[in-house]
Design a protein around this motif. Structure first.
Motif, mmCIF file in Angstrom:
data_model
loop_
_atom_site.group_PDB
_atom_site.id
_atom_site.type_symbol
_atom_site.label_atom_id
_atom_site.label_comp_id
_atom_site.label_asym_id
_atom_site.label_seq_id
_atom_site.Cartn_x
_atom_site.Cartn_y
_atom_site.Cartn_z
ATOM 1 N N LEU A 203 -5.866 -0.390 3.743
ATOM 2 C CA LEU A 203 -5.734 -0.326 5.196
ATOM 3 C C LEU A 203 -5.046 0.962 5.627
ATOM 4 O O LEU A 203 -5.161 1.373 6.785
ATOM 5 N N ALA A 204 -4.331 1.610 4.692
ATOM 6 C CA ALA A 204 -3.650 2.867 5.008
ATOM 7 C C ALA A 204 -4.642 3.950 5.428
ATOM 8 O O ALA A 204 -4.255 4.936 6.048
ATOM 9 N N ILE B 116 -3.845 -4.771 13.101
ATOM 10 C CA ILE B 116 -4.089 -5.780 12.064
ATOM 11 C C ILE B 116 -2.770 -6.410 11.618
ATOM 12 O O ILE B 116 -2.635 -7.622 11.554
ATOM 13 N N LEU B 117 -1.797 -5.549 11.334
ATOM 14 C CA LEU B 117 -0.564 -6.030 10.711
ATOM 15 C C LEU B 117 0.388 -6.704 11.698
ATOM 16 O O LEU B 117 1.120 -7.608 11.328
ATOM 17 N N SER B 118 0.373 -6.279 12.946
ATOM 18 C CA SER B 118 1.350 -6.832 13.880
ATOM 19 C C SER B 118 0.842 -8.093 14.560
ATOM 20 O O SER B 118 1.584 -9.033 14.766
ATOM 21 N N LYS B 119 -0.432 -8.129 14.846
ATOM 22 C CA LYS B 119 -0.931 -9.294 15.568
ATOM 23 C C LYS B 119 -1.361 -10.411 14.641
ATOM 24 O O LYS B 119 -1.359 -11.575 14.994
ATOM 25 N N GLY B 120 -1.752 -10.020 13.463
ATOM 26 C CA GLY B 120 -2.132 -11.086 12.559
ATOM 27 C C GLY B 120 -3.625 -11.258 12.430
ATOM 28 O O GLY B 120 -4.103 -12.251 11.887
ATOM 29 N N GLY B 121 -4.346 -10.284 12.943
ATOM 30 C CA GLY B 121 -5.767 -10.231 12.615
ATOM 31 C C GLY B 121 -6.589 -11.370 13.174
ATOM 32 O O GLY B 121 -6.306 -12.519 12.965
ATOM 33 N N GLU C 27 0.842 -1.196 0.000
ATOM 34 C CA GLU C 27 0.000 0.000 0.000
ATOM 35 C C GLU C 27 0.878 1.246 0.000
ATOM 36 O O GLU C 27 1.888 1.306 0.701
ATOM 37 N N TYR D 35 -9.280 -7.567 5.269
ATOM 38 C CA TYR D 35 -7.991 -6.929 5.027
ATOM 39 C C TYR D 35 -7.658 -6.828 3.538
ATOM 40 O O TYR D 35 -6.570 -6.405 3.166
ATOM 41 N N ARG E 117 -4.383 -0.018 12.212
ATOM 42 C CA ARG E 117 -3.619 -0.658 11.150
ATOM 43 C C ARG E 117 -2.528 -1.552 11.737
ATOM 44 O O ARG E 117 -2.356 -2.696 11.343
ATOM 45 N N LEU E 118 -1.815 -1.037 12.706
ATOM 46 C CA LEU E 118 -0.745 -1.819 13.328
ATOM 47 C C LEU E 118 -1.309 -3.029 14.053
ATOM 48 O O LEU E 118 -0.684 -4.091 14.095
ATOM 49 N N ARG F 155 -3.602 -12.797 6.903
ATOM 50 C CA ARG F 155 -3.218 -12.881 8.312
ATOM 51 C C ARG F 155 -3.477 -14.276 8.896
ATOM 52 O O ARG F 155 -3.264 -14.510 10.060
ATOM 53 N N LYS G 72 -3.456 4.731 12.515
ATOM 54 C CA LYS G 72 -2.247 3.915 12.641
ATOM 55 C C LYS G 72 -2.414 2.786 13.669
ATOM 56 O O LYS G 72 -1.984 1.664 13.439
#
Lengths: 147, 416
Positions: free
Chosen positions: B397-398, B408-413, A48, A102, B405-406, A60, B402
């Protein structure tokens, strides 16, 4: 289990991971062949570029995979923590594209089936996006999540 | 025969229920009753079967060992005719009785065929909902056959798409002024109509059949139309007879609470196309006959039947479907402010009201990452907390704060 994580502080938005991903899943022997000669391999990772930030996002492998629950064909399953698509069963209706919060299921290149990150389990087990990232912006590691 | 859990129906809601029960109860006995004799299969895949895209074995909704793995006894090819909620018994057409501890009604719907004069004289008349319909059509269809389809909805048009492969000459008639009225607005409907017409399908809209004389239809404009095969795909009606016989509340569909328990009776749950859901995008209650809804309701019912506590509170219409290579993804209600991009067959319409996304229509190349929009509806996201302008242009997601977003991206949703 090990998953792919992104470090957006390091991502330059070069999209190299998309190329490595698309090539790894293309079945082609040479890199350029996946993209030239009328072919357009589909990446399962998405970089992105929004609002001055860049980061890569891919499946994910959710605890509660809505793509799998909503799949009308029963083509998506979760095996050993990896959410997979059975391409023999997928009819390309894209209910998974509709469902993934996502945006991590892509429309396949043939337009007849969906494509998503399966952690390169079919490509030797090492995610090629991670291997190809020259900035260390994508990592493949264990963070103590449940499968 | 006596089982801890009895499920009437053998499709998505039944699968959800079985999987839901087994999350909490590994041992209780489960029986599935269905008037169809087949292993659990995906109903929407019948058009792909007719078209030749999938085989019968590949359209199975769950693997061949599904019943065995989950310890399910199957009573297939048997029709349930009534339920006695006092003695907790399901009566079968064969005269057998099946006693239940807890019962799920996942009875789905049946085709609605409006009364039309002379319909009984028609040879090769089919509905298009079940595997047996495909088997019948496959036997009757010959290359270049003339096919009349009544109903330009999802079912009728999927039948048309499949029959193109037989080189059929197809006419689709519908009382409505447009095709796919349940999921498209007039403008996008016309784009899809032109796309389908380019594949040789002829549409007669604002039109119905007045009467039939064998395989000739007289239309409401007086025109006569000859055909070899008739497919009726006007609409469906929920199968509510069992719920009614049990004393459950029925208003169009079966009424349940959020736990999918049928109102008015005890020990009976219901899920899928036979039930009424509360639509979070309109606040109204209606039947939302889609597979994701059926599975989710079945799963919730299964959890509750096995003694856990779960609620289904995220019902709204959503569809992903394609016709002759042109794909559409839609969700929710088409009211409120509209953000619009129309570029040939690539179309995006996003509808928002009260700072929430309430619906969308995406077509062609615009379907990519549609689920980001769907999640805004599902989670009733306050649009003032996201960069909605950015989201309108491209789902991403941008556009989220933040922190979100983090997460989602850091934990793995953990997708809700």
């Amino acid at each position: 289990m090990k998953k792919v994580y992104v470090n957006e502080e390091r991502c330059l938005g070069c999209h190299l991971c998309e190329y490595y991903c698309a090539f790894a899943n293309s079945g082609e022997a040479e890199f350029y062949k996946a993209f030239k000669l009328g072919r357009s391999a589909v990446p399962r990772i998405k970089v992105e570029d929004g609002n001055g930030i860049n980061f890569a996002v891919q499946c994910r492998h959710c605890d509660n995979p809505l793509c799998m629950k909503n799949c009308i064909a029963g083509a998506i399953s979760k095996v050993d923590g990896v959410v997979r698509i059975d391409h023999e069963k997928c009819v390309g209706c894209y209910t998974c594209v509709l469902s993934c919060p996502y945006g991590c299921v892509a429309v396949g290149k043939d337009g007849h089936s969906a494509a998503k990150c399966e952690l390169c389990t079919a490509n030797g087990g090492i995610p090629q996006c991670v291997k190809g990232c020259i900035n260390g912006a994508i990592v493949f590691e264990e963070r103590g999540e449940t499968a | 025969m006596k089982f801890d859990y009895v499920i009437v129906g053998n499709s998505a809601a039944a699968a959800g229920c079985i999987e839901g029960i087994r999350e909490h109860d590994k041992k209780g006995s489960i029986a599935v009753i269905s008037d169809e004799k087949y292993h659990i299969y995906s109903r929407p895949l019948i058009s792909y079967l007719l078209k030749g895209d999938v085989s019968e074995s590949r359209m199975q909704y769950r693997p061949a060992d599904f019943y065995k793995v989950n310890g399910v006894e199957t009573l297939l090819g048997k029709r349930a005719v009534s339920v006695d909620s006092k003695t907790k018994q399901v009566a079968l057409e064969s005269g057998e009785k099946v006693e239940y501890g807890k019962l799920l009604l996942a009875t789905g719907s049946k085709p609605f065929v409006p009364p039309m004069d002379g319909l009984d004289s028609v040879q090769n008349r089919f509905s298009f909902m079940k595997l047996d319909d495909v088997k019948g059509i496959e036997k009757a269809v010959k290359k270049g056959a003339k096919v009349l389809i009544i109903g330009a909805g999802l079912i009728g048009l999927k039948a048309a798409e499949a029959l193109e492969h037989y080189g059929c000459e197809m006419t689709v008639i519908d009382l409505a002024d447009r095709i796919l009225p349940s999921i498209l607005d007039k403008q996008i409907s016309e784009i899809m109509q032109r796309h389908i017409e380019a594949h040789g399908v002829k549409f007669l809209l604002n039109m119905s059949a007045k009467s039939f004389n064998k395989n000739t239809a007289t239309l409401t404009n007086g025109e006569e139309l000859q055909f070899d095969i008739l497919i009726t795909a006007v609409g469906v009606r929920p199968n509510t007879e069992l719920a009614e016989s049990a004393g459950g509340k029925v208003e169009r569909g079966i009424l349940t609470d959020k736990k999918q328990a049928v109102k008015g009776v005890k020990n009976i749950w219901a899920a899928g196309d036979c039930t009424v859901s509360e639509d979070i995008t309109t606040g109204t209650s209606h039947i939302i006959a889609i597979m994701p809804n059926a599975y989710a309701q079945g799963l919730v019912a299964g959890h509750n039947m096995a003694g856990a506590s779960d609620k289904f509170e995220q019902a709204f219409p959503m569809n992903a479907i394609g016709f002759f290579g042109l794909h559409i993804i839609t969700a929710g209600a088409y009211t409120g402010d509209c953000y619009e991009e129309v570029d040939g067959e690539n179309v995006k319409k996003l509808f928002s009201c009260n700072n929430k996304l309430c619906g969308f229509i995406l077509m062609g190349e615009k379907i990519a990452r549609a689920g980001i929009y769907t999640a805004l509806i599902r989670e009733q996201t306050d649009l003032t907390t996201v960069d909605y302008e950015l989201l309108c242009r491209t789902p991403q997601l941008a556009a989220f704060a933040k922190e979100k977003r983090l997460d989602i991206l850091s934990k793995g949703g953990g997708a809700a």
